[in-house]
Design an enzyme around this catalytic site. Sequence first.
Site, PDB file in Angstrom:
ATOM      1  N   GLU A  52       9.188  -3.968  13.008  1.00 21.58           N
ATOM      2  CA  GLU A  52       9.031  -2.839  12.087  1.00 21.58           C
ATOM      3  C   GLU A  52       7.724  -2.154  12.473  1.00 21.58           C
ATOM      4  O   GLU A  52       6.648  -2.727  12.282  1.00 21.58           O
ATOM      5  CB  GLU A  52       8.953  -3.343  10.642  1.00 21.58           C
ATOM      6  N   CYS A  55       9.598   1.849   3.451  1.00 15.99           N
ATOM      7  CA  CYS A  55      10.497   0.759   3.828  1.00 15.99           C
ATOM      8  C   CYS A  55      11.920   1.275   4.026  1.00 15.99           C
ATOM      9  O   CYS A  55      12.767   0.565   4.539  1.00 15.99           O
ATOM     10  CB  CYS A  55      10.478  -0.331   2.771  1.00 15.99           C
ATOM     11  N   LYS A 110      -1.020  -7.377  -9.173  1.00 18.92           N
ATOM     12  CA  LYS A 110      -2.001  -7.442  -8.076  1.00 18.92           C
ATOM     13  C   LYS A 110      -1.617  -6.331  -7.095  1.00 18.92           C
ATOM     14  O   LYS A 110      -0.720  -6.491  -6.277  1.00 18.92           O
ATOM     15  CB  LYS A 110      -1.909  -8.814  -7.404  1.00 18.92           C
ATOM     16  N   GLU A 141      -4.925  -3.785  -2.003  1.00 16.32           N
ATOM     17  CA  GLU A 141      -6.379  -3.556  -1.999  1.00 16.32           C
ATOM     18  C   GLU A 141      -6.738  -2.349  -1.121  1.00 16.32           C
ATOM     19  O   GLU A 141      -7.885  -1.930  -1.089  1.00 16.32           O
ATOM     20  CB  GLU A 141      -7.117  -4.823  -1.525  1.00 16.32           C
ATOM     21  N   ARG A 142      -5.718  -1.798  -0.417  1.00 12.86           N
ATOM     22  CA  ARG A 142      -6.047  -0.696   0.491  1.00 12.86           C
ATOM     23  C   ARG A 142      -6.054   0.666  -0.198  1.00 12.86           C
ATOM     24  O   ARG A 142      -6.727   1.585   0.244  1.00 12.86           O
ATOM     25  CB  ARG A 142      -5.077  -0.706   1.675  1.00 12.86           C
ATOM     26  N   SER A 174       5.387  -6.916   3.318  1.00 14.43           N
ATOM     27  CA  SER A 174       5.947  -7.232   4.637  1.00 14.43           C
ATOM     28  C   SER A 174       6.716  -8.566   4.583  1.00 14.43           C
ATOM     29  O   SER A 174       6.456  -9.409   3.713  1.00 14.43           O
ATOM     30  CB  SER A 174       4.815  -7.312   5.656  1.00 14.43           C
ATOM     31  N   PHE A 226       0.812  -1.228   0.000  1.00 10.98           N
ATOM     32  CA  PHE A 226       0.000   0.000   0.000  1.00 10.98           C
ATOM     33  C   PHE A 226       0.836   1.264   0.000  1.00 10.98           C
ATOM     34  O   PHE A 226       0.351   2.323  -0.383  1.00 10.98           O
ATOM     35  CB  PHE A 226      -0.934  -0.002   1.231  1.00 10.98           C
TER      36      PHE A 226
END
Length: 498
Positions: free
Chosen positions: A382, A280, A172, A175-176, A225, A148
């Site tokens: 994290e 990240c 893909k 979805e957020r 993640s 996201f």
Amino acid sequence: MSIVGHFINGKVTDTHSRLQDVYNPATGKTIRQVAIAPKAVAEEAVAAAQAAFPEWRDTPPIKRARIMFRYKQLLEEHTDEICRLIGQEHGKIVHDAAGELQRGIENVEYACGAPEILKGEFSKNIGPGINAWSDFQPLGVVAGITPFNFPAMVPLWMYPLALVCGNTFVLKPSERDPSATLYIGQLLKKAGLPDGVFNIVNGDKEVVDTLLTDKRVKAVSFVGSTPVAQYVYTTATASGKRCQALGGAKNHAIVMPDADMENVVTSLLGAAFGSSGERCMALSVAVAIGDEIADQLVTKLQERMKSLTIGVHSDENNDFGPVITREHQQRICSYITSAEQQGAKILVDGRNMTVPGYENGFFVGATLIDNVTTTMDSYKAEIFGPVLQVVRVKTMQEGMEIIDEHEYGNGTCIYTRDGEAANYFADRIQVGMVGINIPLPVPVSYHSFGGWKNSLFGDLHAYGPDGVRFYTRRKTITQRWPSANLRESAEFSMPTMK
Ligand code: NAD
């Protein structure tokens, strides 16, 4: 309410097994819904990509590159709309969204060099009348699965390069915040990309699993993640696919006693709190070498943190916005609480902060925690929020040891005026991307991006030269045209050049 759909074979559809809410994290309200695809829709996208592959593979690289030239122009022309969509669903401030898009576009620029980057290797006269060359051929259908936090940039790390290398693609997205990704994907059609060459399927684990196991998919690029990265890598490789899976991070900055403190504080503010710490490469741990420098650091940081402005994406004056979901907001706050309970000192507390007019938004204020130790939960995990933790050590060696012992090895930085110390650090530290007085050492598009340890599963880093290797496979051809004066007798021993 509008539905964010898929983009398959040049058309947008919204076939779904369920609809999932997409929030504006600044208001906490649902603004759209995303179609979560059933397995059959993912298979349809793979089939479209498979059907488009033979013609696209045979399209000359210069023609593929020309589409990318037009694509770059379209992305630039539509910057405002793309940044608005990113801001609405992710929450990042418009100037930050523009930076993300620009870094994405740089990957399109690199892909524009397709004829150059796909040049093979040639050796003439390797034997009497014999030449050899290596070709870099596309793999076929490749898939990308993205997180996201960079809905434009991370997809752009992947598909421009994969496409100019001659592959077809199924993406893909997260979805957020799926809208910006769908929007930039559709611009490829306007740029002249044939239908089916690039496809987007929105979905959850079911779609991911389909892409990981479908025999027609030859390679998978993943960013997200670490637990999911590890799962994706294991599943994709068990299914015979090439895979690069980039995971989470915990990036430390060593602050040496001779560092330029004003520069350190200014750059730490941006690197720790920019994009609400949801990068990240965010610097989330400052390792101060000696108490004197640690005291100076926290004093100056506390002072400067008072002037940070937090709010809605559309206001250019804000430094950063909300975090992605209510759950994530609560998770970040619980790490702050755990640090407090385990003996750290909360110097600036971002829990319970509200933005006037946006009281239901998913905001967490900039947080500074001192006296953090390596056994604390807030240090090990994290957090992925606007939280900067200070660890105090006595020597640079001790600082390097704790960085090396951390499970993640994405990025790190050293602040110093001492070239010898900086070179020693850069050479030995067990981390994939290193900054020397540079807080976010995100490699430019003509290098490659990747961490070490649990920050990357696979051999090749993302984009740049490693990206070209990932999205192609080598074929080596050895050629001789027989002629009357080069006839040889049967050779039963291993052929060599004697
Ligand atoms: P995430 O792992 O939750 O999701 C990433 C993708 O995987 C999404 O498309 C999601 O739908 C899918 N997914 C989630 N759970 C899944 C499951 N159980 N099975 C299959 N697919 C699943 O990550 P996120 O929260 O979207 O992104 C934040 C994370 O991404 C952070 O850990 C951050 O460090 C990492 N990240 C890493 C890099 C890097 O280059 N190393 C870059 C950006 C983000």
